[in-house]
Motif scaffolding. Structure first.
Motif, mmCIF file in Angstrom:
data_model
loop_
_atom_site.group_PDB
_atom_site.id
_atom_site.type_symbol
_atom_site.label_atom_id
_atom_site.label_comp_id
_atom_site.label_asym_id
_atom_site.label_seq_id
_atom_site.Cartn_x
_atom_site.Cartn_y
_atom_site.Cartn_z
ATOM 1 N N THR A 183 0.797 -1.177 -0.056
ATOM 2 C CA THR A 183 -0.007 0.114 0.085
ATOM 3 C C THR A 183 0.841 1.418 -0.184
ATOM 4 O OG1 THR A 183 -1.888 -1.020 1.251
ATOM 5 C CG2 THR A 183 -1.736 1.166 1.187
ATOM 6 N N TYR A 184 1.948 1.315 0.848
ATOM 7 C CA TYR A 184 2.927 2.292 1.369
ATOM 8 C C TYR A 184 3.628 2.678 -0.470
ATOM 9 C CZ TYR A 184 6.986 4.894 2.304
ATOM 10 O OH TYR A 184 8.164 5.888 2.136
ATOM 11 N N MET A 185 3.861 1.514 -1.077
ATOM 12 C CA MET A 185 4.881 1.621 -2.404
ATOM 13 C C MET A 185 3.595 2.297 -3.433
ATOM 14 S SD MET A 185 7.870 1.292 -1.765
ATOM 15 C CE MET A 185 8.261 1.503 -3.601
ATOM 16 N N GLY A 186 2.479 1.869 -3.294
ATOM 17 C CA GLY A 186 1.579 2.157 -4.345
ATOM 18 C C GLY A 186 1.173 3.825 -4.157
ATOM 19 N N LEU A 187 1.153 4.299 -2.986
ATOM 20 C CA LEU A 187 1.119 5.662 -2.851
ATOM 21 C C LEU A 187 2.243 6.260 -3.141
ATOM 22 C CD1 LEU A 187 -0.564 5.569 0.674
ATOM 23 C CD2 LEU A 187 -1.630 6.268 -1.256
ATOM 24 N N TYR A 188 3.263 5.940 -2.855
ATOM 25 C CA TYR A 188 4.612 6.673 -3.318
ATOM 26 C C TYR A 188 4.630 6.738 -4.778
ATOM 27 C CZ TYR A 188 9.452 7.261 -4.729
ATOM 28 O OH TYR A 188 10.751 7.668 -5.333
ATOM 29 N N ASP A 189 4.381 5.572 -5.561
ATOM 30 C CA ASP A 189 4.467 5.579 -6.943
ATOM 31 C C ASP A 189 3.627 6.590 -7.536
ATOM 32 O OD1 ASP A 189 6.633 3.590 -6.975
ATOM 33 O OD2 ASP A 189 5.279 1.743 -7.517
ATOM 34 N N ALA A 190 2.326 6.621 -7.059
ATOM 35 C CA ALA A 190 1.252 7.515 -7.536
ATOM 36 C C ALA A 190 1.719 9.137 -7.386
ATOM 37 C CB ALA A 190 0.020 7.451 -6.805
ATOM 38 N N MET A 191 2.601 9.134 -6.374
ATOM 39 C CA MET A 191 3.070 10.707 -5.982
ATOM 40 C C MET A 191 3.875 10.956 -7.060
ATOM 41 S SD MET A 191 2.939 10.695 -1.801
ATOM 42 C CE MET A 191 1.418 10.654 -0.918
ATOM 43 N N VAL A 192 5.019 10.094 -7.236
ATOM 44 C CA VAL A 192 6.204 10.453 -8.034
ATOM 45 C C VAL A 192 5.904 10.955 -9.489
ATOM 46 C CG1 VAL A 192 7.652 9.579 -6.681
ATOM 47 C CG2 VAL A 192 6.701 8.190 -8.364
ATOM 48 N N MET A 193 4.495 10.424 -9.872
ATOM 49 C CA MET A 193 4.069 10.302 -11.173
ATOM 50 C C MET A 193 3.421 11.872 -11.493
ATOM 51 S SD MET A 193 5.613 8.093 -13.031
ATOM 52 C CE MET A 193 4.483 8.226 -14.472
ATOM 53 N N THR A 194 3.382 12.538 -10.339
ATOM 54 C CA THR A 194 2.536 14.084 -10.472
ATOM 55 C C THR A 194 3.479 14.951 -11.079
ATOM 56 O OG1 THR A 194 2.709 14.605 -8.130
ATOM 57 C CG2 THR A 194 1.060 13.079 -8.675
ATOM 58 N N PRO A 195 3.089 16.096 -11.206
ATOM 59 C CA PRO A 195 3.933 17.443 -11.629
ATOM 60 C C PRO A 195 4.539 18.023 -10.335
ATOM 61 C CG PRO A 195 1.656 17.868 -12.155
ATOM 62 C CD PRO A 195 1.688 16.472 -11.594
ATOM 63 N N TYR A 196 4.204 17.715 -9.031
ATOM 64 C CA TYR A 196 4.618 17.948 -7.791
ATOM 65 C C TYR A 196 5.504 17.551 -7.342
ATOM 66 C CZ TYR A 196 0.194 21.103 -7.887
ATOM 67 O OH TYR A 196 -0.669 22.290 -8.265
ATOM 68 N N PHE A 197 6.373 16.566 -8.219
ATOM 69 C CA PHE A 197 7.451 15.808 -7.602
ATOM 70 C C PHE A 197 8.739 16.381 -8.394
ATOM 71 C CE2 PHE A 197 9.840 12.126 -6.200
ATOM 72 C CZ PHE A 197 9.643 12.166 -5.103
ATOM 73 N N PRO A 198 9.250 17.271 -8.290
ATOM 74 C CA PRO A 198 10.687 17.539 -8.746
ATOM 75 C C PRO A 198 11.605 16.761 -8.205
ATOM 76 C CG PRO A 198 10.041 19.325 -7.349
ATOM 77 C CD PRO A 198 8.817 18.274 -7.256
ATOM 78 N N HIS A 199 12.729 16.468 -8.790
ATOM 79 C CA HIS A 199 13.864 15.507 -8.362
ATOM 80 C C HIS A 199 14.778 16.927 -7.969
ATOM 81 C CE1 HIS A 199 13.080 11.600 -9.497
ATOM 82 N NE2 HIS A 199 12.546 12.056 -10.654
ATOM 83 N N PRO A 200 15.347 16.775 -6.837
ATOM 84 C CA PRO A 200 16.436 17.615 -6.525
ATOM 85 C C PRO A 200 17.644 17.967 -7.456
ATOM 86 C CG PRO A 200 16.196 15.984 -4.900
ATOM 87 C CD PRO A 200 15.670 15.718 -5.888
ATOM 88 N N ASP A 201 18.035 19.224 -7.571
ATOM 89 C CA ASP A 201 19.319 19.426 -8.498
ATOM 90 C C ASP A 201 20.459 18.730 -8.176
ATOM 91 O OD1 ASP A 201 18.132 21.366 -10.485
ATOM 92 O OD2 ASP A 201 17.449 22.201 -8.676
ATOM 93 N N VAL A 202 20.649 18.443 -6.707
ATOM 94 C CA VAL A 202 21.691 17.819 -6.205
ATOM 95 C C VAL A 202 21.416 17.236 -4.792
ATOM 96 C CG1 VAL A 202 23.932 18.191 -5.020
ATOM 97 C CG2 VAL A 202 23.443 19.290 -7.148
ATOM 98 N N LEU A 203 21.727 16.012 -4.525
ATOM 99 C CA LEU A 203 21.684 15.187 -3.173
ATOM 100 C C LEU A 203 22.828 15.625 -2.553
ATOM 101 C CD1 LEU A 203 19.775 13.334 -1.786
ATOM 102 C CD2 LEU A 203 21.358 11.689 -2.397
ATOM 103 N N ILE A 204 22.870 16.185 -1.462
ATOM 104 C CA ILE A 204 24.197 16.393 -0.581
ATOM 105 C C ILE A 204 23.999 15.263 0.448
ATOM 106 C CG2 ILE A 204 25.197 18.011 1.216
ATOM 107 C CD1 ILE A 204 23.384 20.231 -0.100
ATOM 108 N N TYR A 205 24.933 14.333 0.256
ATOM 109 C CA TYR A 205 25.196 12.962 1.035
ATOM 110 C C TYR A 205 25.995 13.303 2.116
ATOM 111 C CZ TYR A 205 25.016 8.339 2.712
ATOM 112 O OH TYR A 205 25.133 7.111 3.284
ATOM 113 N N LEU A 206 25.638 12.967 3.554
ATOM 114 C CA LEU A 206 26.363 13.284 4.703
ATOM 115 C C LEU A 206 26.820 11.888 5.166
ATOM 116 C CD1 LEU A 206 24.746 16.283 6.853
ATOM 117 C CD2 LEU A 206 26.374 16.456 4.653
#
Length: 219
Positions: free
Chosen positions: A114-137
């Motif tokens: 259920t959780y992954m289904g919600l996530y997959d639906a969210m990332v397919m919307t125009p409100y989900f931009p990928h970051p320009d850079v991921l700063i990994y600590l």
């Protein structure tokens, strides 16, 4: 610093395991660039303290809360036209925490689906931009555990060391296969954001260089 510029509409996400210093990095980088800082809603999370006492009972509730908060923040970033530094990315929620609980059986398989289904639906919307850079600590596990001890949150102090060791391993595996956007990897033992201005300048320079190279295509 070199004459490299960072566009005012950029979006950065700060990633790394609990205690590594994401909130401090978010605040300092956002302040220096005059960006907005986007923090995890820890204080208002109704499940977090319960989760640390019973992973199996509360893992699904906790991850759904974070997923909803993360998506609302993504929407706000889009509506404001960028210029944000995010404290933790949605990718960690999915690739580290939810997956870890599903793998270890502390999240029910149906709940995970259920959780992954919600996530997959969210990332397919125009409100989900990928970051320009991921700063990994990143850094030695002992140094991170020392920071957790210094922070002194009871729910974290009562968490078994084995949980942190498992999380540390998963973060290493996750970042080594991460391809959603370019990465700047920073070792926490090699900078001091609060005492050395030149360290902040050096980090911003690294971010600008990565953005300029565009060696890793965003999805």
């Amino acid at each position: 610093m070199k004459s490299l510029t960072i566009p005012k509409n950029s979006v950065f996400a700060v990633a790394g395991m609990v205690g590594v210093g994401k909130s401090t990095m978010t605040r300092v980088i956002a302040s220096r660039l005059s960006f907005q800082a986007s923090y995890e809603n820890v204080a208002k999370n109704p499940y977090l303290e319960k989760f640390y006492t019973d992973f199996e009972r509360w893992s699904f509730h906790l991850q759904i809360f974070f997923l909803a908060e993360r998506f609302k923040e993504q929407k706000r970033i889009v509506e404001n036209g960028g210029g944000f530094v995010q404290d933790r990315s949605i990718y960690e929620d999915v690739g580290i925490f939810a997956k870890m609980h599903a793998d270890k059986g502390t999240m029910d398989a149906v709940d995970y689906e259920t959780y992954m289904g919600l996530y997959d639906a969210m990332v397919m919307t125009p409100y989900f931009p990928h970051p320009d850079v991921l700063i990994y600590l990143e850094g030695p596990l002992e140094a991170i555990l020392d920071r957790i001890d210094e922070r002194g949150r009871n729910m974290e102090l009562q968490t078994p060391r084995a949980y942190w060791e498992e999380m540390y391993r998963r973060y290493e595996q996750w970042i080594n296969s991460f391809t959603a956007c370019p990465i700047v990897r920073l070792n926490i033992t090699e900078y001091d954001l609060l005492s050395k201005e030149e360290d902040v300048d050096r980090i911003i320079e690294k971010i600008a260089e990565v953005m300029q190279k565009k060696t890793i295509p965003c999805d």
